[in-house]
Design a protein around this motif. Structure first.
Motif, PDB file in Angstrom:
ATOM      1  N   THR A   6     -84.448  -3.340 -10.674  1.00 37.71           N
ATOM      2  CA  THR A   6     -83.741  -2.072 -10.789  1.00 37.71           C
ATOM      3  C   THR A   6     -82.478  -2.092  -9.935  1.00 37.71           C
ATOM      4  O   THR A   6     -82.488  -2.556  -8.792  1.00 37.71           O
ATOM      5  N   LYS A   7     -81.378  -1.624 -10.488  1.00 33.82           N
ATOM      6  CA  LYS A   7     -80.103  -1.617  -9.769  1.00 33.82           C
ATOM      7  C   LYS A   7     -79.842  -0.234  -9.185  1.00 33.82           C
ATOM      8  O   LYS A   7     -80.008   0.783  -9.850  1.00 33.82           O
ATOM      9  N   ILE A   8     -79.436  -0.224  -7.909  1.00 31.57           N
ATOM     10  CA  ILE A   8     -79.108   1.022  -7.212  1.00 31.57           C
ATOM     11  C   ILE A   8     -77.613   1.021  -6.922  1.00 31.57           C
ATOM     12  O   ILE A   8     -77.074   0.052  -6.375  1.00 31.57           O
ATOM     13  N   THR A   9     -76.920   2.068  -7.295  1.00 30.10           N
ATOM     14  CA  THR A   9     -75.482   2.175  -7.058  1.00 30.10           C
ATOM     15  C   THR A   9     -75.181   3.392  -6.197  1.00 30.10           C
ATOM     16  O   THR A   9     -75.907   4.390  -6.229  1.00 30.10           O
ATOM     17  N   TYR A  10     -74.087   3.280  -5.434  1.00 28.86           N
ATOM     18  CA  TYR A  10     -73.619   4.370  -4.582  1.00 28.86           C
ATOM     19  C   TYR A  10     -72.201   4.732  -5.015  1.00 28.86           C
ATOM     20  O   TYR A  10     -71.344   3.855  -5.148  1.00 28.86           O
ATOM     21  N   THR A  11     -71.988   6.006  -5.244  1.00 32.13           N
ATOM     22  CA  THR A  11     -70.699   6.490  -5.744  1.00 32.13           C
ATOM     23  C   THR A  11     -70.009   7.315  -4.669  1.00 32.13           C
ATOM     24  O   THR A  11     -70.587   8.258  -4.132  1.00 32.13           O
ATOM     25  N   GLY A  12     -68.767   6.932  -4.347  1.00 34.23           N
ATOM     26  CA  GLY A  12     -67.962   7.663  -3.378  1.00 34.23           C
ATOM     27  C   GLY A  12     -66.684   8.175  -4.026  1.00 34.23           C
ATOM     28  O   GLY A  12     -66.193   7.601  -5.005  1.00 34.23           O
ATOM     29  N   GLU A  57     -58.016  12.092  -7.881  1.00 37.10           N
ATOM     30  CA  GLU A  57     -59.353  11.756  -7.408  1.00 37.10           C
ATOM     31  C   GLU A  57     -59.612  10.274  -7.651  1.00 37.10           C
ATOM     32  O   GLU A  57     -59.570   9.804  -8.787  1.00 37.10           O
ATOM     33  N   LEU A  58     -59.858   9.553  -6.562  1.00 37.26           N
ATOM     34  CA  LEU A  58     -60.162   8.126  -6.624  1.00 37.26           C
ATOM     35  C   LEU A  58     -61.644   7.942  -6.300  1.00 37.26           C
ATOM     36  O   LEU A  58     -62.112   8.419  -5.265  1.00 37.26           O
ATOM     37  N   SER A  59     -62.375   7.283  -7.184  1.00 38.58           N
ATOM     38  CA  SER A  59     -63.807   7.104  -6.977  1.00 38.58           C
ATOM     39  C   SER A  59     -64.224   5.698  -7.381  1.00 38.58           C
ATOM     40  O   SER A  59     -63.524   5.017  -8.144  1.00 38.58           O
ATOM     41  N   CYS A  60     -65.359   5.271  -6.857  1.00 34.15           N
ATOM     42  CA  CYS A  60     -65.904   3.969  -7.213  1.00 34.15           C
ATOM     43  C   CYS A  60     -67.410   3.991  -7.009  1.00 34.15           C
ATOM     44  O   CYS A  60     -67.934   4.785  -6.215  1.00 34.15           O
ATOM     45  N   PHE A  61     -68.111   3.151  -7.745  1.00 28.06           N
ATOM     46  CA  PHE A  61     -69.551   2.990  -7.563  1.00 28.06           C
ATOM     47  C   PHE A  61     -69.843   1.511  -7.341  1.00 28.06           C
ATOM     48  O   PHE A  61     -69.352   0.646  -8.056  1.00 28.06           O
TER      49      PHE A  61
END
Length: 373
Positions: free
Chosen positions: A69-75, A212-216
């Motif tokens: 399972t892959k876990i991602t974090y989004t900021g 808005e700049l975002s990445c995961f």
């Protein structure tokens, strides 16, 4: 006569009963027969259908077991760019007035920091590479961001799973693209392809100037560090490009002032030496040389102070024209955490259902043909 009427009536009833329905209508009897036909098909093939569904689900379940399972974090960072004194429009206040009423010339704006141009620019490879080649303090150590990305992004387990040379690769120092070796070009291409799919730039409100700049990413600290450094890279590049002409003029004036200062100092030294050597001399030629040196010294002094004043004015203009980058909402911890599970079992069941329907269709078609023969 009576018998004739009776026969005519019977013939008309038979014609009415034999009359076919229009092609766009289906009789209730045909619908019922089709339902019973499907029911009979299911009775004959339910074992095959069940086997195919179980087989597809089992294959998907095995796939899920071997894929973690892959876990991602989004900021996300919200910011506003602007505040520069220079105007990109040549129509001045008239252009601003036309823009207020929704009127424009119809030509796209050539400024790369305006509208959709900025959205493309912020994700472009040169800007992303500048960000990755920055050194930041992570866990108390100065770390090259591209190496931290290689270790914690998951690229070694996904894209480079079967390539031992890439899995063990690290950049030794920050480099520009012209200094890349062949393997470094391959590494950077793979990294940029992955980063491009992980970051996004958008405008939350069409009527607002906020961006808005975002990445995961798979690592929380990597996501926040990359976001912060990427916005810093954009800001520095933005300011450098927007004030390029003013900086060139400021550098030119500063160089001119330094050159005049050097020549002025040399002339003053010559004048002082000449005056020391000829204190008692009253010859006209000596006085003429002294006056010439004095005049040159005064002239160079005037030019020097003018150059200093112009350089100061240009420096103030440079400060005034430098765009202002304002962070509206920084990165907040903890980042949004999302668990991405594989859907192998569901996909396997659907694939098994489709395959079983195809097999049953071919089987029933063959059975019908054999019956007709």
């Amino acid at each position: 006569m009576a018998s004739t009427n009776i026969n005519d009536t019977n013939n008309s009833n038979q014609l009415a009963a034999a009359r076919a329905l229009p092609p766009d209508q289906i009789s209730p009897k045909a619908v019922v027969l089709r339902i019973f036909g499907i029911k009979n098909v299911f009775k004959r093939n339910w074992k095959l259908l069940l086997i195919m569904l179980v087989l597809g689900g089992a294959i998907g379940f095995i796939y899920d077991l071997f894929h973690k399972t892959k876990i991602t974090y989004t900021g996300t960072i919200m910011f506003n760019l602007g505040g520069g004194g220079s105007s990109g429009s040549g129509f001045g206040e008239l252009g601003q007035l036309a823009g207020a009423f929704g009127l424009n010339s119809g030509a796209p704006d050539a400024n790369i920091f305006v509208g959709d141009n900025f959205l493309i620019y912020a994700k472009s490879r040169p800007v992303v590479e500048k960000t990755l080649m920055q050194t930041d303090t992570i866990d108390g150590k100065d770390t090259l961001l591209v190496n931290y990305y290689i270790r914690h992004s998951g690229i070694r387990d996904d894209e480079w799973e079967n390539n031992d040379s890439l899995r063990a690769f690290y950049f030794q120092r920050p480099k520009v693209p012209s200094e890349y070796t062949t393997i470094e070009q391959i590494v950077m291409t793979d990294i940029y392809t992955r980063v491009e799919s992980e970051i996004s730039v958008k405008q939350p409100e069409r009527k607002s100037s906020f961006m808005e700049l975002s990445c995961f990413m798979e690592n929380e600290k990597l996501a926040s560090t990359f976001l912060t450094n990427h916005l810093k890279t954009i800001e520095e590049d933005y300011q450098r490009k927007q004030t390029k002409k003013t900086r060139e003029m400021y550098d030119l004036l500063t160089s001119r002032a330094d050159s005049l200062a050097s020549r002025m100092t040399g002339t003053e030294n010559k004048l002082a030496q000449y005056m020391d050597q000829n204190q008692q001399v009253v010859v006209a030629q000596a006085r003429l040389t002294e006056n010439k040196l004095t005049r040159n010294s005064s002239f160079l002094t005037t030019l020097y102070y003018q150059a200093l004043q112009q350089a100061d004015n240009m420096r103030l203009s440079l400060i005034r024209e430098t765009p202002l980058f304002t962070i509206i909402k920084p990165v907040y911890f903890p980042l949004y955490r999302e668990v991405l599970k594989t859907a192998g079992m569901q996909i396997g069941i659907v694939f098994g259902l489709i395959l079983s329907i195809l097999v049953i269709f071919l089987r029933e078609t063959y059975r019908s043909v054999m019956k007709e023969e």
